[in-house]
Every structure is written in C-alpha cells, then in structure tokens.
Design a protein around this motif. Structure first.
Motif, PDB file in Angstrom:
ATOM      1  N   THR A  22       0.829  -1.206   0.000  1.00  0.00           N
ATOM      2  CA  THR A  22       0.000   0.000   0.000  1.00  0.00           C
ATOM      3  C   THR A  22       0.864   1.257   0.000  1.00  0.00           C
ATOM      4  O   THR A  22       0.636   2.177  -0.798  1.00  0.00           O
ATOM      5  N   ASN A  25       2.944   1.555  -3.309  1.00  0.00           N
ATOM      6  CA  ASN A  25       2.132   2.013  -4.449  1.00  0.00           C
ATOM      7  C   ASN A  25       2.205   3.533  -4.564  1.00  0.00           C
ATOM      8  O   ASN A  25       2.448   4.069  -5.645  1.00  0.00           O
ATOM      9  N   TRP A  26       1.978   4.218  -3.452  1.00  0.00           N
ATOM     10  CA  TRP A  26       1.969   5.677  -3.474  1.00  0.00           C
ATOM     11  C   TRP A  26       3.371   6.241  -3.728  1.00  0.00           C
ATOM     12  O   TRP A  26       3.528   7.217  -4.473  1.00  0.00           O
ATOM     13  N   LEU A  53      -2.833   6.224 -10.695  1.00  0.00           N
ATOM     14  CA  LEU A  53      -3.998   6.519  -9.842  1.00  0.00           C
ATOM     15  C   LEU A  53      -5.089   5.470  -9.986  1.00  0.00           C
ATOM     16  O   LEU A  53      -5.662   5.017  -8.984  1.00  0.00           O
ATOM     17  N   THR A  56      -3.861   2.198  -8.267  1.00  0.00           N
ATOM     18  CA  THR A  56      -3.664   2.352  -6.827  1.00  0.00           C
ATOM     19  C   THR A  56      -4.995   2.505  -6.107  1.00  0.00           C
ATOM     20  O   THR A  56      -5.220   1.870  -5.065  1.00  0.00           O
ATOM     21  N   VAL A  57      -5.882   3.307  -6.658  1.00  0.00           N
ATOM     22  CA  VAL A  57      -7.207   3.466  -6.047  1.00  0.00           C
ATOM     23  C   VAL A  57      -7.955   2.136  -6.089  1.00  0.00           C
ATOM     24  O   VAL A  57      -8.599   1.744  -5.094  1.00  0.00           O
ATOM     25  N   ASN A  58      -7.884   1.417  -7.215  1.00  0.00           N
ATOM     26  CA  ASN A  58      -8.534   0.103  -7.292  1.00  0.00           C
ATOM     27  C   ASN A  58      -7.989  -0.853  -6.240  1.00  0.00           C
ATOM     28  O   ASN A  58      -8.740  -1.605  -5.623  1.00  0.00           O
ATOM     29  N   HIS A  60      -6.646  -0.087  -3.322  1.00  0.00           N
ATOM     30  CA  HIS A  60      -7.156   0.328  -2.013  1.00  0.00           C
ATOM     31  C   HIS A  60      -8.616  -0.069  -1.819  1.00  0.00           C
ATOM     32  O   HIS A  60      -8.993  -0.549  -0.744  1.00  0.00           O
ATOM     33  N   LEU A  61      -9.426   0.120  -2.855  1.00  0.00           N
ATOM     34  CA  LEU A  61     -10.835  -0.249  -2.749  1.00  0.00           C
ATOM     35  C   LEU A  61     -11.006  -1.756  -2.595  1.00  0.00           C
ATOM     36  O   LEU A  61     -11.857  -2.216  -1.818  1.00  0.00           O
ATOM     37  N   ARG A  88     -15.885  -2.166 -10.419  1.00  0.00           N
ATOM     38  CA  ARG A  88     -14.647  -1.387 -10.476  1.00  0.00           C
ATOM     39  C   ARG A  88     -13.887  -1.658 -11.769  1.00  0.00           C
ATOM     40  O   ARG A  88     -13.335  -0.747 -12.388  1.00  0.00           O
ATOM     41  N   SER A  92     -13.059   1.139 -14.512  1.00  0.00           N
ATOM     42  CA  SER A  92     -11.652   1.368 -14.880  1.00  0.00           C
ATOM     43  C   SER A  92     -11.466   1.219 -16.381  1.00  0.00           C
ATOM     44  O   SER A  92     -10.760   2.020 -17.015  1.00  0.00           O
TER      45      SER A  92
END
Length: 138
Positions: A22, A25-26, A53, A56-58, A60-61, A88, A92
């Motif tokens: 996590t 990723n950022w 983005l 990474t957002v996927n 996290h979700l 998702r 995407s």
C-alpha cells in the motif's frame, strides 16, 4: 493442523506485506510522476499519473472491500465481492478507454502507470523471499 502461533505469524506477514504494498504504491506513483514531469512529454506523464492513480485506487478499494467482507461478524458472500470487483473493473476499463480515445494520455505511459501495483507486489515478494532465505540460512 496449524498451531495458533503459526496462524498468528502468517497473519502478521500478510499484514506487513499489505502495508508495504500500500505504501509502496503511493511512493512509486509519486516517483514515476516526478520523473515523468522532468523527463517525458506531457501526454506520457499524464499516462503515468492516470494509470498509477487508477490501479492504486482500485487496489485500495479492493483491500477495503476484502477487509470489511472477511470480518467474522459480517462475512460477505463471494458474489457480493465479485460484483464490486467487476463494477470497479468496468469503470476502470471505461476510464482507460476514454483516456486513450480522447488522446489525453500516451498509451505506453498509461501502461507503465498501470504497472505500479505489480511492481509493488513484486518488490514485496522479493523482500519476503530474501527474509525467508536468509532466516533459514542462519
């Protein structure tokens, strides 16, 4: 049959890997974005940023969905998890399609950006294998 300490150790390793991936990723997203800003065309850099983005957002979700769904008090059905995953995935796909179709991003930059999570997971795996190998070698 696994003992309680083995299960606890496994959970600790899994949590450590998830935390590492996590954060990484950022870090990778920011790093490739800065490199893109300094060394690449604007379209390529936008591809790096948007791709990073999206993935990474996927990630996290997905982690949030799984964490919530696997709590003992409220185990979710596999179908509910899959429905969220596919929603998702479709969103995407539509975003990626529009970014490429409208020529907002360079497709190669987008591909590299979408590889952020894969790179994080690969790095985490290599570190864990190294720890395991050197732990057993001692």
């Amino acid at each position: 049959m696994t003992s309680s300490s083995e299960t606890s150790t496994t959970v600790n390793i899994q949590q450590r890997i998830l935390t590492f991936v996590t954060r990484t990723n950022w870090i990778l997203l920011v790093s490739i974005s800065l490199i893109g800003l300094l060394a690449a065309s604007p379209a390529f850099t936008r591809g790096l940023i948007f791709g990073g983005l999206i993935v990474t957002v996927n990630f996290h979700l997905l982690a949030k969905t799984l964490k919530k769904a696997l709590q003992p008090k409220r185990l979710a059905s596999p179908n509910a998890i899959l429905v969220k995953y596919y929603i998702r995935f479709i969103i995407s796909g539509v975003i990626i399609f529009l970014l490429i179709r409208q020529q907002v991003v360079n497709p190669i930059g987008l591909f590299v950006g979408l590889s952020v999570v894969v790179a994080s997971i690969t790095l985490a795996t290599m570190i864990e294998v190294k720890k395991l190998f050197f732990k057993e070698a001692v």
